[in-house]
Design a protein around this motif. Sequence first.
Motif, mmCIF file in Angstrom:
data_model
loop_
_atom_site.group_PDB
_atom_site.id
_atom_site.type_symbol
_atom_site.label_atom_id
_atom_site.label_comp_id
_atom_site.label_asym_id
_atom_site.label_seq_id
_atom_site.Cartn_x
_atom_site.Cartn_y
_atom_site.Cartn_z
ATOM 1 N N GLY A 150 36.866 51.365 45.269
ATOM 2 C CA GLY A 150 36.748 51.241 46.729
ATOM 3 C C GLY A 150 36.293 52.554 47.347
ATOM 4 O O GLY A 150 36.704 53.619 46.902
ATOM 5 N N ARG A 198 32.037 47.575 41.872
ATOM 6 C CA ARG A 198 33.030 47.157 40.880
ATOM 7 C C ARG A 198 32.250 46.376 39.835
ATOM 8 O O ARG A 198 31.652 45.354 40.141
ATOM 9 C CB ARG A 198 34.112 46.301 41.521
ATOM 10 C CG ARG A 198 34.871 47.060 42.612
ATOM 11 C CD ARG A 198 36.097 46.306 43.049
ATOM 12 N NE ARG A 198 36.622 46.813 44.310
ATOM 13 C CZ ARG A 198 37.547 47.769 44.404
ATOM 14 N NH1 ARG A 198 38.046 48.324 43.323
ATOM 15 N NH2 ARG A 198 37.979 48.162 45.574
ATOM 16 N N SER A 199 32.195 46.887 38.616
ATOM 17 C CA SER A 199 31.354 46.272 37.589
ATOM 18 C C SER A 199 32.190 45.672 36.455
ATOM 19 O O SER A 199 32.921 46.386 35.771
ATOM 20 C CB SER A 199 30.397 47.328 37.007
ATOM 21 O OG SER A 199 29.903 46.897 35.772
ATOM 22 N N ARG A 212 33.336 47.006 31.877
ATOM 23 C CA ARG A 212 34.626 46.867 31.190
ATOM 24 C C ARG A 212 34.439 46.466 29.734
ATOM 25 O O ARG A 212 35.349 46.555 28.933
ATOM 26 C CB ARG A 212 35.495 45.805 31.891
ATOM 27 C CG ARG A 212 35.983 46.258 33.245
ATOM 28 C CD ARG A 212 36.634 45.097 33.973
ATOM 29 N NE ARG A 212 37.009 45.466 35.319
ATOM 30 C CZ ARG A 212 38.230 45.909 35.663
ATOM 31 N NH1 ARG A 212 39.176 45.981 34.770
ATOM 32 N NH2 ARG A 212 38.483 46.239 36.906
ATOM 33 N N GLY A 232 39.550 55.540 41.658
ATOM 34 C CA GLY A 232 40.959 55.234 41.441
ATOM 35 C C GLY A 232 41.259 55.042 39.966
ATOM 36 O O GLY A 232 40.444 55.396 39.101
ATOM 37 N N ASP A 233 42.408 54.444 39.672
ATOM 38 C CA ASP A 233 42.827 54.385 38.265
ATOM 39 C C ASP A 233 41.898 53.523 37.403
ATOM 40 O O ASP A 233 41.668 53.838 36.230
ATOM 41 C CB ASP A 233 44.286 53.967 38.114
ATOM 42 C CG ASP A 233 44.568 52.606 38.688
ATOM 43 O OD1 ASP A 233 43.786 52.145 39.545
ATOM 44 O OD2 ASP A 233 45.572 51.991 38.288
ATOM 45 N N GLY A 234 41.326 52.462 37.977
ATOM 46 C CA GLY A 234 40.369 51.650 37.214
ATOM 47 C C GLY A 234 39.175 52.504 36.789
ATOM 48 O O GLY A 234 38.738 52.481 35.633
ATOM 49 N N SER A 235 38.669 53.283 37.730
ATOM 50 C CA SER A 235 37.521 54.145 37.442
ATOM 51 C C SER A 235 37.859 55.150 36.342
ATOM 52 O O SER A 235 37.019 55.457 35.487
ATOM 53 C CB SER A 235 37.117 54.919 38.701
ATOM 54 O OG SER A 235 36.844 54.018 39.740
ATOM 55 N N GLY A 293 37.706 53.649 32.948
ATOM 56 C CA GLY A 293 36.312 53.609 32.519
ATOM 57 C C GLY A 293 35.870 54.972 31.987
ATOM 58 O O GLY A 293 35.211 55.075 30.960
HETATM 59 P P1 ATP Z 1 40.508 51.438 43.989
HETATM 60 O O1 ATP Z 1 41.869 52.066 43.853
HETATM 61 O O2 ATP Z 1 39.818 51.849 45.228
HETATM 62 O O3 ATP Z 1 40.511 49.972 43.749
HETATM 63 P P2 ATP Z 1 39.610 51.779 41.273
HETATM 64 O O4 ATP Z 1 38.860 52.879 40.613
HETATM 65 O O5 ATP Z 1 40.990 51.503 40.760
HETATM 66 O O6 ATP Z 1 39.595 52.102 42.819
HETATM 67 P P3 ATP Z 1 38.540 49.370 40.056
HETATM 68 O O7 ATP Z 1 37.716 48.292 40.629
HETATM 69 O O8 ATP Z 1 39.836 49.026 39.423
HETATM 70 O O9 ATP Z 1 38.738 50.443 41.228
HETATM 71 O O10 ATP Z 1 37.675 50.158 38.958
HETATM 72 C C1 ATP Z 1 36.363 50.611 39.245
HETATM 73 C C2 ATP Z 1 35.458 50.276 38.083
HETATM 74 O O11 ATP Z 1 35.905 50.982 36.913
HETATM 75 C C3 ATP Z 1 35.467 48.811 37.684
HETATM 76 O O12 ATP Z 1 34.589 48.061 38.461
HETATM 77 C C4 ATP Z 1 35.011 48.880 36.226
HETATM 78 O O13 ATP Z 1 33.602 48.978 36.146
HETATM 79 C C5 ATP Z 1 35.626 50.201 35.753
HETATM 80 N N1 ATP Z 1 36.880 49.902 35.033
HETATM 81 C C6 ATP Z 1 38.056 49.506 35.552
HETATM 82 N N2 ATP Z 1 38.966 49.295 34.578
HETATM 83 C C7 ATP Z 1 38.352 49.557 33.401
HETATM 84 C C8 ATP Z 1 38.743 49.526 32.028
HETATM 85 N N3 ATP Z 1 39.987 49.166 31.653
HETATM 86 N N4 ATP Z 1 37.824 49.862 31.087
HETATM 87 C C9 ATP Z 1 36.581 50.222 31.459
HETATM 88 N N5 ATP Z 1 36.141 50.265 32.728
HETATM 89 C C10 ATP Z 1 37.006 49.949 33.697
#
Ligand code: ATP
Length: 324
Positions: free
Chosen positions: A11, A72-73, A77, A102-105, A108
Amino acid sequence: MKRIALITSGGDAPGMNACLRAIVKTCLNKEIVPVGYYNGYQGMMEDEYKEMNSLDVKNIIQYGGTILGTARSQEFRTKEGRAKAIENIRKNNIDGFICIGGDGSFKGAQALSEEMSIPVIGIPGTIDNDMYGTDRTIGFDTALNTVVEAVDKIKDTAGSHRRIFLVEVMGRDAGFIALDGAISSGAASVLIPEERSNIQLLAEELKTQSKRKGNLIVIVAEGDDAGGAEDIYQKLLPLMEGFELRYTILGHVQRGGRPSAFDRLMATLMGVYAVELLENGKSDVMIGAKGDELHTISLQDAVNNKAEAEVSKLNAIKLLKTVN
Ligand code: ATP
């Protein structure tokens, strides 16, 4: 370190531009080429990038959003998706990677670091503040100020009509915006995902407080277990006959706007520090802030722990009851 890749991911959050600016300027001062990939990991897979210069970051410190875009891809993943990104990163001779997100990023980024052994640094950028290992994430302070400003306005009309307003704020899994927003705006009560909500009890509390005050504000995090502001409103209606209830959903207005001075400052310090860390051979760490000091924690710890501010949250709820 000759070429550093950077992305904004997940985000968007106000202050991301200030951070990009700091990274780019620090790189250029050190004769490192900053390579900005568009739309987060999506751009890495599609090889959409720009070798950034000082003009790219001129006059952007004051704007919300991110000039690089974010996405968000799902594909990233998967190992196959990441293989595309790795091929492009190798082709572009990238030897370091800074990820703002964030943590998802960061998951990755960790996967990339494991699969191609590239040094990576994470900078916490999310309005939710839900990152372990840092007091604050870039964007939280601005979002909080937006909430407080909006609630101040709602209080004017709530007071004139002696109404009870439920105000929904962002926070699918985390109640940081809701809690700090409730305290800073003088709300009567707050509902957060981390605490089980008791609507019956809330109705009783509001009736009692309403006798004293007339108008009341309840801040509801969107991910509360009892539902968002509209759901809570429907549940309260039969329990609060004779009281005037309204609800407002603040929504995406919380994501935009000019970053606060605090967010610009923290984003700048973190951006400079990230380049220095890469230069000093550091990898797989996230930058965190504790008070005025920056530190690093391993990406592993950052993503494997929940931002449990449970103690401070419970204290905040007690505080809210004390000052109302
Ligand atoms: P926010 O807190 O704003 O949601 P975020 O970084 O947590 O930010 P996510 O949508 O969870 O947002 O993650 C961003 C991107 O990181 C995802 O769209 C995906 O491409 C990649 N990603 C997330 N989780 C994983 C994973 N376990 N392995 C590889 N890539 C990931």
